[in-house]
Motif scaffolding. Structure first.
Motif, mmCIF file in Angstrom:
data_model
loop_
_atom_site.group_PDB
_atom_site.id
_atom_site.type_symbol
_atom_site.label_atom_id
_atom_site.label_comp_id
_atom_site.label_asym_id
_atom_site.label_seq_id
_atom_site.Cartn_x
_atom_site.Cartn_y
_atom_site.Cartn_z
ATOM 1 N N ASP A 49 13.151 -30.752 -6.720
ATOM 2 C CA ASP A 49 13.254 -31.704 -5.606
ATOM 3 C C ASP A 49 14.159 -31.157 -4.509
ATOM 4 O O ASP A 49 13.848 -31.286 -3.300
ATOM 5 N N LEU A 50 15.270 -30.573 -4.924
ATOM 6 C CA LEU A 50 16.193 -30.009 -3.947
ATOM 7 C C LEU A 50 15.551 -28.862 -3.157
ATOM 8 O O LEU A 50 15.717 -28.751 -1.927
ATOM 9 N N VAL A 108 20.577 -26.925 5.382
ATOM 10 C CA VAL A 108 19.881 -25.965 4.513
ATOM 11 C C VAL A 108 20.886 -25.155 3.702
ATOM 12 O O VAL A 108 20.699 -24.891 2.516
ATOM 13 N N SER A 109 21.969 -24.764 4.363
ATOM 14 C CA SER A 109 23.001 -23.999 3.671
ATOM 15 C C SER A 109 23.634 -24.812 2.550
ATOM 16 O O SER A 109 23.884 -24.301 1.433
ATOM 17 N N GLU A 110 23.879 -26.081 2.853
ATOM 18 C CA GLU A 110 24.451 -26.952 1.810
ATOM 19 C C GLU A 110 23.484 -27.140 0.652
ATOM 20 O O GLU A 110 23.881 -27.100 -0.534
ATOM 21 N N LEU A 111 22.211 -27.364 0.988
ATOM 22 C CA LEU A 111 21.211 -27.518 -0.066
ATOM 23 C C LEU A 111 21.072 -26.230 -0.890
ATOM 24 O O LEU A 111 20.883 -26.276 -2.112
ATOM 25 N N GLN A 112 21.144 -25.105 -0.208
ATOM 26 C CA GLN A 112 21.049 -23.837 -0.918
ATOM 27 C C GLN A 112 22.210 -23.660 -1.882
ATOM 28 O O GLN A 112 22.031 -23.197 -3.013
ATOM 29 N N SER A 113 23.416 -24.051 -1.427
ATOM 30 C CA SER A 113 24.583 -23.960 -2.313
ATOM 31 C C SER A 113 24.413 -24.877 -3.512
ATOM 32 O O SER A 113 24.706 -24.487 -4.661
ATOM 33 N N THR A 114 23.934 -26.094 -3.232
ATOM 34 C CA THR A 114 23.690 -27.036 -4.343
ATOM 35 C C THR A 114 22.623 -26.494 -5.285
ATOM 36 O O THR A 114 22.738 -26.599 -6.514
ATOM 37 N N ASP A 116 21.872 -23.380 -5.820
ATOM 38 C CA ASP A 116 22.434 -22.277 -6.610
ATOM 39 C C ASP A 116 23.274 -22.795 -7.766
ATOM 40 O O ASP A 116 23.203 -22.260 -8.895
ATOM 41 N N ASP A 117 24.056 -23.857 -7.470
ATOM 42 C CA ASP A 117 24.863 -24.440 -8.546
ATOM 43 C C ASP A 117 23.970 -25.022 -9.646
ATOM 44 O O ASP A 117 24.238 -24.842 -10.860
ATOM 45 N N LEU A 118 22.908 -25.712 -9.231
ATOM 46 C CA LEU A 118 22.004 -26.303 -10.232
ATOM 47 C C LEU A 118 21.279 -25.236 -11.038
ATOM 48 O O LEU A 118 21.078 -25.394 -12.245
#
Length: 276
Positions: A49-50, A108-114, A116-118
């Motif tokens: 989803d992310l 997008v950068s924030e979603l990408q970081s999230t 990567d964490d997931l």
């Protein structure tokens, strides 16, 4: 502690004991494994989803970038036509789009970081699940082996009890067999001694001894007769010729002899004794 509290405690203890006995560790491990797999699936779904949201923002960013390029062309065209007002409007729209692009890039950068964490959490969770699966299979194998060993031990214990019963039964059978054999030998011995004949006979001891004596006398008499017959047969063979030679002489002597009264009397007495 009051009565109700104690009763509640006892009930909970009993229920807990029943649950512990009813609980199958392998089923608990399987349930935990399925729960972890469900959690992993949820993490993967969250990542998907992310990623979808990030892709949507990236597509929107590309459209804004296309608009920025379009507004640049509009501004240059307006300048060539000496339409400063139109050029200004185009540049203003360009700036607005540029501002939106910056916001989208941050998102997008924030979603990408999230994401990567997931993904990292997903990989860690997947590794833990694999480790748990290995331990689960190991524990399941150990539990099943222990359970099988326990069943074998219980079976052997049961067989041991049954073997004890069988051993006791064999001992009783041997004892009864020994008693029956001893009884049979005793009956044979009594039969040989004539105890049964004495028990069922109406004769007393004197009658039995007299009967035995008569039997012995009859046997002795028959034995003497046999001996006499055997001896007589042997003498008959040797005296046949003499009897043949003296037969005529005897006949002539008997014819010429004179009867003696004394001899006749003695012969008559012998005949009377023999008849008596």
């Amino acid at each position: 502690m009051g009565i109700l509290s104690r009763a509640s405690y006892v009930v909970r203890s009993k229920l807990n004991s029943l649950l512990n006995r009813a609980e199958d560790p392998t089923e608990t491990l399987e349930y935990s494994y399925e729960q972890m797999r469900d959690e992993l699936q949820e993490v993967k779904q969250g990542i998907a989803d992310l990623t979808t949201q990030k892709k949507r923002l990236e597509m929107q960013k590309r459209r804004l970038e296309e608009n920025v390029e379009k507004h640049n062309e509009q501004a240059r065209e307006a300048v060539r036509q000496d339409r400063e007002d139109l050029a200004r409007q185009a540049l203003e729209k360009k700036q607005a789009k540029m501002s939106q692009i910056e916001d989208l890039e941050a998102q997008v950068s924030e979603l990408q970081s999230t994401q990567d964490d997931l993904v990292e959490q997903k990989n860690e969770l997947q590794n833990r699940i694999e480790e748990f699966r290995t331990k689960k299979e190991t524990m399941k194998a150990r539990y099943e082996a222990a359970e099988a060993s326990s069943r074998v031990s219980e079976a052997m214990t049961g067989v041991g009890d049954e073997m004890n019963d069988v051993s006791r039964a064999i001992d009783r059978a041997e004892q009864e067999t020994d008693e029956m054999e001893a009884r049979s030998e005793a009956m044979d011995e009594l039969a040989d001694t004539g105890a049964f004949d004495e028990a069922i006979s109406d004769k007393d001891k004197i009658d039995r001894e007299l009967s035995s004596g008569r039997t012995d006398a009859a046997v002795d008499s028959e034995l003497a007769t046999l001996k006499s017959d055997v001896d007589g047969g042997t003498e008959e063979t040797s005296s046949t010729t003499a009897e043949s030679e003296g037969e005529n002489k005897t006949n002539s002597e008997s014819e010429t002899s004179v009867s003696d009264p004394a001899v006749e009397t003695e012969l008559e007495e012998l005949r009377d004794d023999e008849n008596n």
